[in-house]
Design a protein around this motif. Sequence first.
Motif, PDB file in Angstrom:
ATOM      1  N   GLN A   1       0.823  -1.205   0.000  1.00 20.69           N
ATOM      2  CA  GLN A   1       0.000   0.000   0.000  1.00 20.69           C
ATOM      3  C   GLN A   1       0.859   1.258   0.000  1.00 20.69           C
ATOM      4  OE1 GLN A   1      -2.759  -0.270   3.238  1.00 20.69           O
ATOM      5  NE2 GLN A   1      -3.950  -1.874   2.261  1.00 20.69           N
ATOM      6  N   VAL A   2       1.915   1.264   0.810  1.00 25.03           N
ATOM      7  CA  VAL A   2       2.809   2.423   0.864  1.00 25.03           C
ATOM      8  C   VAL A   2       3.486   2.619  -0.491  1.00 25.03           C
ATOM      9  CG1 VAL A   2       4.953   3.301   1.886  1.00 25.03           C
ATOM     10  CG2 VAL A   2       3.176   2.325   3.348  1.00 25.03           C
TER      11      VAL A   2
ATOM     12  N   LEU B   1       0.972   4.104  -2.921  1.00 25.65           N
ATOM     13  CA  LEU B   1       0.741   5.519  -2.602  1.00 25.65           C
ATOM     14  C   LEU B   1       1.894   6.390  -3.074  1.00 25.65           C
ATOM     15  CD1 LEU B   1      -0.883   5.409   0.947  1.00 25.65           C
ATOM     16  CD2 LEU B   1      -1.902   6.284  -1.156  1.00 25.65           C
ATOM     17  N   GLN B   2       3.114   5.957  -2.841  1.00 28.21           N
ATOM     18  CA  GLN B   2       4.277   6.729  -3.288  1.00 28.21           C
ATOM     19  C   GLN B   2       4.284   6.870  -4.803  1.00 28.21           C
ATOM     20  OE1 GLN B   2       7.392   4.478  -1.307  1.00 28.21           O
ATOM     21  NE2 GLN B   2       7.804   6.243   0.001  1.00 28.21           N
ATOM     22  N   GLU B   3       3.973   5.793  -5.492  1.00 26.00           N
ATOM     23  CA  GLU B   3       3.947   5.840  -6.955  1.00 26.00           C
ATOM     24  C   GLU B   3       2.861   6.792  -7.454  1.00 26.00           C
ATOM     25  OE1 GLU B   3       3.113   2.872 -10.736  1.00 26.00           O
ATOM     26  OE2 GLU B   3       3.354   2.017  -8.746  1.00 26.00           O
ATOM     27  N   LEU B   4       1.704   6.765  -6.815  1.00 29.07           N
ATOM     28  CA  LEU B   4       0.602   7.624  -7.246  1.00 29.07           C
ATOM     29  C   LEU B   4       0.844   9.091  -6.922  1.00 29.07           C
ATOM     30  CD1 LEU B   4      -2.458   5.423  -6.253  1.00 29.07           C
ATOM     31  CD2 LEU B   4      -1.544   5.815  -8.539  1.00 29.07           C
ATOM     32  N   LEU B   5       1.458   9.356  -5.784  1.00 26.73           N
ATOM     33  CA  LEU B   5       1.669  10.740  -5.376  1.00 26.73           C
ATOM     34  C   LEU B   5       2.917  11.368  -5.985  1.00 26.73           C
ATOM     35  CD1 LEU B   5       0.592  10.441  -1.641  1.00 26.73           C
ATOM     36  CD2 LEU B   5      -0.697  11.432  -3.552  1.00 26.73           C
TER      37      LEU B   5
ATOM     38  N   ARG C   1      -8.006   2.983 -10.500  1.00 22.50           N
ATOM     39  CA  ARG C   1      -7.916   1.610 -10.000  1.00 22.50           C
ATOM     40  C   ARG C   1      -7.719   1.559  -8.493  1.00 22.50           C
ATOM     41  NH1 ARG C   1      -3.324  -2.707 -10.582  1.00 22.50           N
ATOM     42  NH2 ARG C   1      -4.492  -4.545 -10.011  1.00 22.50           N
ATOM     43  N   HIS C   2      -6.970   2.516  -7.961  1.00 23.23           N
ATOM     44  CA  HIS C   2      -6.642   2.502  -6.540  1.00 23.23           C
ATOM     45  C   HIS C   2      -7.397   3.584  -5.761  1.00 23.23           C
ATOM     46  CE1 HIS C   2      -3.584  -0.465  -7.271  1.00 23.23           C
ATOM     47  NE2 HIS C   2      -3.079   0.288  -8.217  1.00 23.23           N
ATOM     48  N   ALA C   3      -8.575   3.953  -6.232  1.00 26.94           N
ATOM     49  CA  ALA C   3      -9.352   5.009  -5.591  1.00 26.94           C
ATOM     50  C   ALA C   3      -9.660   4.686  -4.135  1.00 26.94           C
ATOM     51  CB  ALA C   3     -10.643   5.261  -6.371  1.00 26.94           C
ATOM     52  N   ARG C   4      -9.910   3.423  -3.837  1.00 29.62           N
ATOM     53  CA  ARG C   4     -10.243   3.042  -2.462  1.00 29.62           C
ATOM     54  C   ARG C   4      -9.070   3.302  -1.520  1.00 29.62           C
ATOM     55  NH1 ARG C   4     -11.097  -2.898  -1.938  1.00 29.62           N
ATOM     56  NH2 ARG C   4      -9.173  -2.945  -0.790  1.00 29.62           N
ATOM     57  N   LEU C   5      -7.878   3.030  -1.977  1.00 32.33           N
ATOM     58  CA  LEU C   5      -6.683   3.242  -1.166  1.00 32.33           C
ATOM     59  C   LEU C   5      -6.359   4.723  -1.049  1.00 32.33           C
ATOM     60  CD1 LEU C   5      -4.084   2.228   0.259  1.00 32.33           C
ATOM     61  CD2 LEU C   5      -3.040   2.096  -2.009  1.00 32.33           C
ATOM     62  N   LEU C   6      -6.459   5.435  -2.141  1.00 32.45           N
ATOM     63  CA  LEU C   6      -6.036   6.832  -2.199  1.00 32.45           C
ATOM     64  C   LEU C   6      -7.100   7.784  -1.687  1.00 32.45           C
ATOM     65  CD1 LEU C   6      -3.719   8.611  -3.147  1.00 32.45           C
ATOM     66  CD2 LEU C   6      -4.787   8.693  -5.390  1.00 32.45           C
ATOM     67  N   GLY C   7      -8.344   7.433  -1.827  1.00 30.00           N
ATOM     68  CA  GLY C   7      -9.412   8.375  -1.505  1.00 30.00           C
ATOM     69  C   GLY C   7      -9.616   9.283  -2.705  1.00 30.00           C
ATOM     70  N   SER C   8     -10.260  10.384  -2.498  1.00 32.17           N
ATOM     71  CA  SER C   8     -10.535  11.313  -3.581  1.00 32.17           C
ATOM     72  C   SER C   8      -9.396  12.317  -3.698  1.00 32.17           C
ATOM     73  CB  SER C   8     -11.850  12.049  -3.311  1.00 32.17           C
ATOM     74  OG  SER C   8     -12.081  12.975  -4.333  1.00 32.17           O
TER      75      SER C   8
END
Length: 139
Positions: A79-80, A83-87, A111-118
């Motif tokens: 998950q971390v 998140l790092q890749e997305l941010l 795809r990862h909206a649940r993990l990232l939130g809005s």
Amino acid sequence: HSDYGRYLAAAESHQGEMHVPQHLQEVFSFLHTELLTWLTGTQLALVLRSLPLGGGQSNGFAAWRTLCEEEERWDPAAQVAVLQELLHPCFEDAAGGWRQGWMEWEAKLARHARLLGSLGDAVRIGKVRARAPDLLRNH
């Protein structure tokens, strides 16, 4: 069905293409319908992605396996990393260039909206603009 749990466990651990015997077709069709009925968001997208490309009969056991595989991947370290890749996206490293990298990032956000939130539009625009080629950024 009395052996439903056993079938789900077998589907979860099965490798390769999944062929379901004729006598279980009603069970796997029912499972697929239930998954489509009860799931939303990323999980629903995974079930829909497990549909056969040729338009054949849906396989609830294959959809169940896909869901289980996806859930197993979500340990805290993974998950971390996501998140790092997305941010901190790197669009220019994509095989198809900057625009392709941007499109891939948008798909990953969905795809990862649940993990990232809005992730608000202002943040998304800021991420893209900061990584845009000079000519586009200055436009």
